[in-house]
Design a protein around this motif. Structure first.
Motif, PDB file in Angstrom:
ATOM      1  N   GLN A 179      56.081 -25.053 -26.580  1.00  0.00           N
ATOM      2  CA  GLN A 179      55.293 -26.256 -27.272  1.00  0.00           C
ATOM      3  C   GLN A 179      55.765 -27.396 -26.473  1.00  0.00           C
ATOM      4  O   GLN A 179      55.503 -28.525 -27.127  1.00  0.00           O
ATOM      5  N   GLY A 180      56.033 -27.510 -25.326  1.00  0.00           N
ATOM      6  CA  GLY A 180      56.183 -28.540 -24.506  1.00  0.00           C
ATOM      7  C   GLY A 180      57.522 -28.902 -24.717  1.00  0.00           C
ATOM      8  O   GLY A 180      58.376 -28.248 -25.052  1.00  0.00           O
ATOM      9  N   ARG A 181      58.173 -30.098 -24.171  1.00  0.00           N
ATOM     10  CA  ARG A 181      59.261 -30.443 -23.910  1.00  0.00           C
ATOM     11  C   ARG A 181      59.968 -30.931 -25.441  1.00  0.00           C
ATOM     12  O   ARG A 181      59.226 -31.607 -26.179  1.00  0.00           O
ATOM     13  N   SER A 182      61.256 -30.437 -25.688  1.00  0.00           N
ATOM     14  CA  SER A 182      61.753 -30.854 -27.023  1.00  0.00           C
ATOM     15  C   SER A 182      62.589 -32.185 -26.784  1.00  0.00           C
ATOM     16  O   SER A 182      63.451 -31.939 -25.592  1.00  0.00           O
ATOM     17  N   GLY A 183      62.756 -32.955 -27.647  1.00  0.00           N
ATOM     18  CA  GLY A 183      63.461 -34.004 -27.646  1.00  0.00           C
ATOM     19  C   GLY A 183      64.956 -33.758 -27.545  1.00  0.00           C
ATOM     20  O   GLY A 183      65.739 -34.194 -26.848  1.00  0.00           O
ATOM     21  N   ILE A 184      65.157 -32.826 -28.507  1.00  0.00           N
ATOM     22  CA  ILE A 184      66.564 -32.371 -28.682  1.00  0.00           C
ATOM     23  C   ILE A 184      67.421 -31.890 -27.620  1.00  0.00           C
ATOM     24  O   ILE A 184      68.232 -32.251 -27.006  1.00  0.00           O
ATOM     25  N   LEU A 185      66.431 -31.044 -26.843  1.00  0.00           N
ATOM     26  CA  LEU A 185      66.844 -30.224 -25.616  1.00  0.00           C
ATOM     27  C   LEU A 185      67.122 -31.407 -24.633  1.00  0.00           C
ATOM     28  O   LEU A 185      67.820 -31.175 -23.638  1.00  0.00           O
ATOM     29  N   GLU A 186      66.090 -32.285 -24.415  1.00  0.00           N
ATOM     30  CA  GLU A 186      65.984 -33.177 -23.140  1.00  0.00           C
ATOM     31  C   GLU A 186      67.460 -34.183 -23.613  1.00  0.00           C
ATOM     32  O   GLU A 186      68.301 -34.622 -22.550  1.00  0.00           O
ATOM     33  N   LEU A 187      67.993 -34.513 -24.869  1.00  0.00           N
ATOM     34  CA  LEU A 187      69.269 -34.940 -24.940  1.00  0.00           C
ATOM     35  C   LEU A 187      70.365 -34.164 -24.710  1.00  0.00           C
ATOM     36  O   LEU A 187      71.245 -34.752 -24.097  1.00  0.00           O
ATOM     37  N   LYS A 188      70.314 -32.765 -24.766  1.00  0.00           N
ATOM     38  CA  LYS A 188      71.307 -32.209 -24.203  1.00  0.00           C
ATOM     39  C   LYS A 188      71.433 -32.044 -22.883  1.00  0.00           C
ATOM     40  O   LYS A 188      72.527 -32.111 -22.137  1.00  0.00           O
ATOM     41  N   LEU A 189      70.357 -32.239 -22.064  1.00  0.00           N
ATOM     42  CA  LEU A 189      70.283 -32.293 -20.810  1.00  0.00           C
ATOM     43  C   LEU A 189      70.869 -33.447 -20.253  1.00  0.00           C
ATOM     44  O   LEU A 189      71.668 -33.538 -19.253  1.00  0.00           O
ATOM     45  N   SER A 190      70.325 -34.444 -21.074  1.00  0.00           N
ATOM     46  CA  SER A 190      70.991 -35.897 -20.684  1.00  0.00           C
ATOM     47  C   SER A 190      72.339 -36.066 -20.669  1.00  0.00           C
ATOM     48  O   SER A 190      72.998 -36.535 -19.921  1.00  0.00           O
ATOM     49  N   ASP A 191      72.935 -35.318 -21.646  1.00  0.00           N
ATOM     50  CA  ASP A 191      74.442 -35.365 -21.885  1.00  0.00           C
ATOM     51  C   ASP A 191      75.282 -34.691 -20.761  1.00  0.00           C
ATOM     52  O   ASP A 191      76.302 -34.887 -20.401  1.00  0.00           O
ATOM     53  N   LEU A 192      74.502 -33.847 -20.033  1.00  0.00           N
ATOM     54  CA  LEU A 192      75.044 -33.208 -18.835  1.00  0.00           C
ATOM     55  C   LEU A 192      74.598 -33.888 -17.586  1.00  0.00           C
ATOM     56  O   LEU A 192      74.579 -33.137 -16.430  1.00  0.00           O
ATOM     57  N   GLY A 193      74.027 -34.908 -17.728  1.00  0.00           N
ATOM     58  CA  GLY A 193      73.835 -35.573 -16.446  1.00  0.00           C
ATOM     59  C   GLY A 193      72.241 -35.219 -15.831  1.00  0.00           C
ATOM     60  O   GLY A 193      72.111 -35.516 -14.723  1.00  0.00           O
ATOM     61  N   VAL A 194      71.506 -34.773 -16.663  1.00  0.00           N
ATOM     62  CA  VAL A 194      70.199 -33.799 -16.142  1.00  0.00           C
ATOM     63  C   VAL A 194      69.052 -34.987 -16.694  1.00  0.00           C
ATOM     64  O   VAL A 194      68.872 -35.061 -17.722  1.00  0.00           O
ATOM     65  N   GLY A 195      68.264 -35.583 -15.813  1.00  0.00           N
ATOM     66  CA  GLY A 195      67.391 -36.549 -16.409  1.00  0.00           C
ATOM     67  C   GLY A 195      66.007 -35.689 -16.469  1.00  0.00           C
ATOM     68  O   GLY A 195      65.983 -34.620 -16.232  1.00  0.00           O
ATOM     69  N   GLU A 196      65.046 -36.484 -16.937  1.00  0.00           N
ATOM     70  CA  GLU A 196      63.611 -35.849 -17.345  1.00  0.00           C
ATOM     71  C   GLU A 196      63.100 -35.223 -16.282  1.00  0.00           C
ATOM     72  O   GLU A 196      62.161 -34.495 -16.151  1.00  0.00           O
ATOM     73  N   GLY A 197      63.266 -35.943 -15.137  1.00  0.00           N
ATOM     74  CA  GLY A 197      62.466 -35.740 -13.917  1.00  0.00           C
ATOM     75  C   GLY A 197      63.084 -34.674 -13.244  1.00  0.00           C
ATOM     76  O   GLY A 197      62.555 -33.925 -12.024  1.00  0.00           O
ATOM     77  N   ALA A 198      64.061 -33.902 -13.488  1.00  0.00           N
ATOM     78  CA  ALA A 198      64.758 -33.064 -12.774  1.00  0.00           C
ATOM     79  C   ALA A 198      64.294 -31.486 -13.042  1.00  0.00           C
ATOM     80  O   ALA A 198      63.591 -31.277 -13.877  1.00  0.00           O
TER      81      ALA A 198
END
Length: 218
Positions: free
Chosen positions: A199-218
């Motif tokens: 379904q494309g990128r999930s906002g919640i999933l991106e927040l979880k990745l961001s909390d682990l230091g992973v940016g959207e471009g990773a």
């Protein structure tokens, strides 16, 4: 006279054949009729059972949706158990017990009961691949909610090739691993979920990745 003898010989030949084969022929015809009528009776019985299961499931749904009925919870539990006992192999029984598990988790605060219900449903859903994935997802989440982390991971692993559920299971795996303290494992699972998400990128999933230091471009 020759023609008469020929006809008499033909009649006698028929009589002789009937004496040798008549009984087995009648038995064969009887068996064929029994198979036909038996099949029709079996099909009729199946239709009756399907209709009965459908009616019971409708009763369960109505009870679950009726907030004004104080006994609705007991009705849901009773009908779900009846579906288990009388129509255990039908999809209606599986769906009915999914509703029961939802009630146990959200209304009864009975997560352990929900896990038992979902384990039964998962066992019965083996003939329904898509439904099996739905049950497995809910079971893993119930196990996660009760901090049964290893059981939740085992349930997720059992999905195998989960098709449309791949991203859902990978994200849930990340949640479980993070709860266990495995941040690196969670990061890998979340990245896999990002790739698998249909379904494309999930906002919640991106927040979880961001909390682990992973940016959207990773």
């Amino acid at each position: 006279m020759a023609e008469l003898r020929s006809e008499e010989e033909q009649v006698q030949a028929i009589k002789d054949w009937w004496e040798r084969n008549g009984s087995s022929l009648l038995i064969g015809i009887g068996a064929a009729l029994a198979i036909v009528f038996g099949w029709q009776a079996w099909q009729s019985n199946l239709e009756q059972q399907r209709a009965e299961a459908a009616n019971q499931f409708a009763t369960l749904l109505n009870a679950f949706a009726d907030d004004s009925d104080e006994d609705a919870g007991e009705t849901v539990a009773f009908v779900a158990q009846t579906l288990r006992e009388d129509h255990g192999k039908s999809a209606y029984a599986i769906y009915g017990n999914l509703v029961l598990a939802n009630q146990q988790m959200l209304l009864d605060s009975n997560a352990e009961g929900a896990i038992d219900t979902l384990q039964w449903a998962l066992e019965k859903a083996s003939d329904y691949p898509a439904l099996s994935l739905v049950v497995r997802n809910r079971l893993a989440r119930a196990q996660f909610a009760t901090e049964q982390y290893d059981d939740a991971l085992a349930t997720i692993d059992g999905a195998g090739n989960s098709d449309a559920f791949a991203g859902i299971f990978s994200e849930l795996r990340g949640d479980v691993l993070l709860a266990k303290g495995d941040a690196e494992g969670a990061r890998e699972a979340y990245l896999a979920a990002r790739e698998q998400n249909q379904q494309g990128r999930s906002g919640i999933l991106e927040l979880k990745l961001s909390d682990l230091g992973v940016g959207e471009g990773a």
